[in-house]
Design an enzyme around this catalytic site. Structure first.
Site, short mmCIF file in Angstrom:
data_model
loop_
_atom_site.label_atom_id
_atom_site.label_comp_id
_atom_site.label_asym_id
_atom_site.label_seq_id
_atom_site.Cartn_x
_atom_site.Cartn_y
_atom_site.Cartn_z
N GLY A 105 3.55 2.99 -3.05
CA GLY A 105 3.42 3.78 -1.82
C GLY A 105 2.53 3.04 -0.82
N SER A 106 1.47 2.44 -1.34
CA SER A 106 0.55 1.69 -0.48
C SER A 106 1.22 0.45 0.09
CB SER A 106 -0.69 1.26 -1.28
OG SER A 106 -1.13 2.31 -2.09
N ASP A 128 -0.52 2.01 -13.87
CA ASP A 128 0.84 2.35 -14.32
C ASP A 128 1.72 1.14 -14.67
OD1 ASP A 128 0.17 4.98 -13.88
OD2 ASP A 128 1.05 5.06 -11.87
O1 F6P Z 1 -0.69 6.23 -10.32
C1 F6P Z 1 -1.79 6.41 -11.13
C2 F6P Z 1 -1.79 7.77 -11.77
O2 F6P Z 1 -2.92 7.84 -12.61
C3 F6P Z 1 -0.54 8.12 -12.56
O3 F6P Z 1 -0.51 7.53 -13.84
C4 F6P Z 1 -0.62 9.61 -12.59
O4 F6P Z 1 0.66 10.18 -12.70
C5 F6P Z 1 -1.23 9.95 -11.25
O5 F6P Z 1 -1.87 8.77 -10.80
C6 F6P Z 1 -2.23 11.07 -11.30
O6 F6P Z 1 -2.61 11.33 -9.99
P1 F6P Z 1 -3.89 12.18 -9.57
O7 F6P Z 1 -5.10 11.35 -9.82
O8 F6P Z 1 -3.67 12.44 -8.12
O9 F6P Z 1 -3.91 13.40 -10.42
#
Ligand code: F6P
Length: 320
Positions: A105-106, A128
């Protein structure tokens, strides 16, 4: 030639983002550039929360988790008017180019800014490992270490109580964290969006491990967003000889100081980003591919198929 650059961290934080900030700042300063920290991702760019970085402001952060610049997700950045505001904040300060550390996204934001005249370079900062043009993202190895450590501990207690531990790990839609951790921990079952999820197969396999293989415990590693692991644990208790227990590792996976691999990766990628910006190049993202630091146009990077990386799925099957 470019004189002032900015750096921001965006999306979910990852261990090693600070090492990237340090590398971009130090390499930039040592190359005669001025470097600015843009706080809270694109949000800080729009709001003008931007401050100069010095050698000292990035000292003692290479081993720190999180990001000293803060991070945020800003879906509104898709809106051209919002981006225009961000660009005017940069122009006011004479910032001509930006390094963006974050996920896909970034990268899209970085590409749009480049198209609007601000050269941007993306660095893959996410646990990820879901950016297909790079073999590894900054933070993945550290998160893998955290998950491995947690599963090793769960195995101890699982083994004492004839249990099946179902461990849910992060990864967004990417199964790498589950797959690598499952292999590293000697899991019995790995479930990701690539393997598919079949509850009956899982229960059959657990019965086989219990009754035929006489195992004292079983470990299932499952990617997030696939099924309700608490419900699955109850079904395991009801339908197999193991008593099921679910553990959702959650945000613990994003924390902690980066492992040496992530510190190195971030430092090498930060260096490459500055070198590209100094050559007047933007719209690219830095990757590690076959142990070499390389760069790809962001557009191409975002459309690379996931299987362009070396697959290790078969390895898990062969180790069972
Ligand atoms: O993209 C990183 C991540 O940790 C994913 O693994 C996870 O689905 C999401 O972000 C969780 O997002 P947030 O911190 O907004 O709950």
């Amino acid at each position: 030639m470019v004189k002032r650059i900015g750096i921001l961290t965006s999306g979910g934080d990852s261990p090693g983002m600070n090492a990237a900030i340090r590398a971009v700042t130090r390499v930039g300063l040592n190359s005669g550039l001025e470097v600015f920290g843009i706080y809270n991702g694109y949000k800080g760019m729009v709001e003008g929360y931007i401050e100069p970085l010095t050698r000292n402001s990035v000292s003692q952060i290479i081993g720190k988790g999180g990001t000293i610049l803060g991070s945020a997700r800003l879906p509104e950045f898709k809106d051209i008017e919002v981006r225009k505001k961000a660009i005017s904040q940069l122009k006011k300060r004479g910032i001509e180019a930006v390094v963006v550390v974050g996920g896909d996204g970034s990268y899209r934001g970085a590409l749009s800014l480049t198209e609007m005249g601000i050269n941007c370079i993306g660095l893959p900062g996410t646990i990820d490992n879901d950016i297909t043009c790079t073999d590894y993202t900054i933070g993945f190895m550290t998160a893998l270490g955290t998950v491995t450590d947690a599963i090793d501990k769960l195995r101890d207690t699982s083994n004492s109580h004839h249990r099946c531990s179902i461990v849910e790990v992060m990864g967004n839609r990417c199964g790498d964290l589950a797959l690598y951790a499952g292999i590293a921990c000697g899991a019995d079952i790995i479930v990701t969006s690539d393997t598919g999820f079949n509850e009956e197969d899982i229960l059959d396999r657990l019965r086989e491990l219990d009754l035929i293989r006489k195992k004292k415990h079983a470990i299932i590693v499952i990617s997030e967003k696939i099924t309700d692991v608490e419900k699955l644990a109850k079904k395991v208790s009801l339908n197999t000889g193991f008593s099921g227990r679910a553990t959702v590792l959650g945000h613990i996976q994003r924390g902690g100081g980066p492992c040496p691999f992530d510190r190195m990766l971030a430092s090498q990628m930060g260096e490459k980003a500055v070198d590209l910006l100094m050559q007047g190049i933007g719209g690219q993202c830095v990757s590690i591919r076959d142990n070499k630091i390389v760069a790809y146009p962001i557009e191409k990077a975002l459309s690379m198929p996931a299987d362009s990386r070396k697959p290790i799925t078969n390895l898990f099957e062969r180790l069972l």
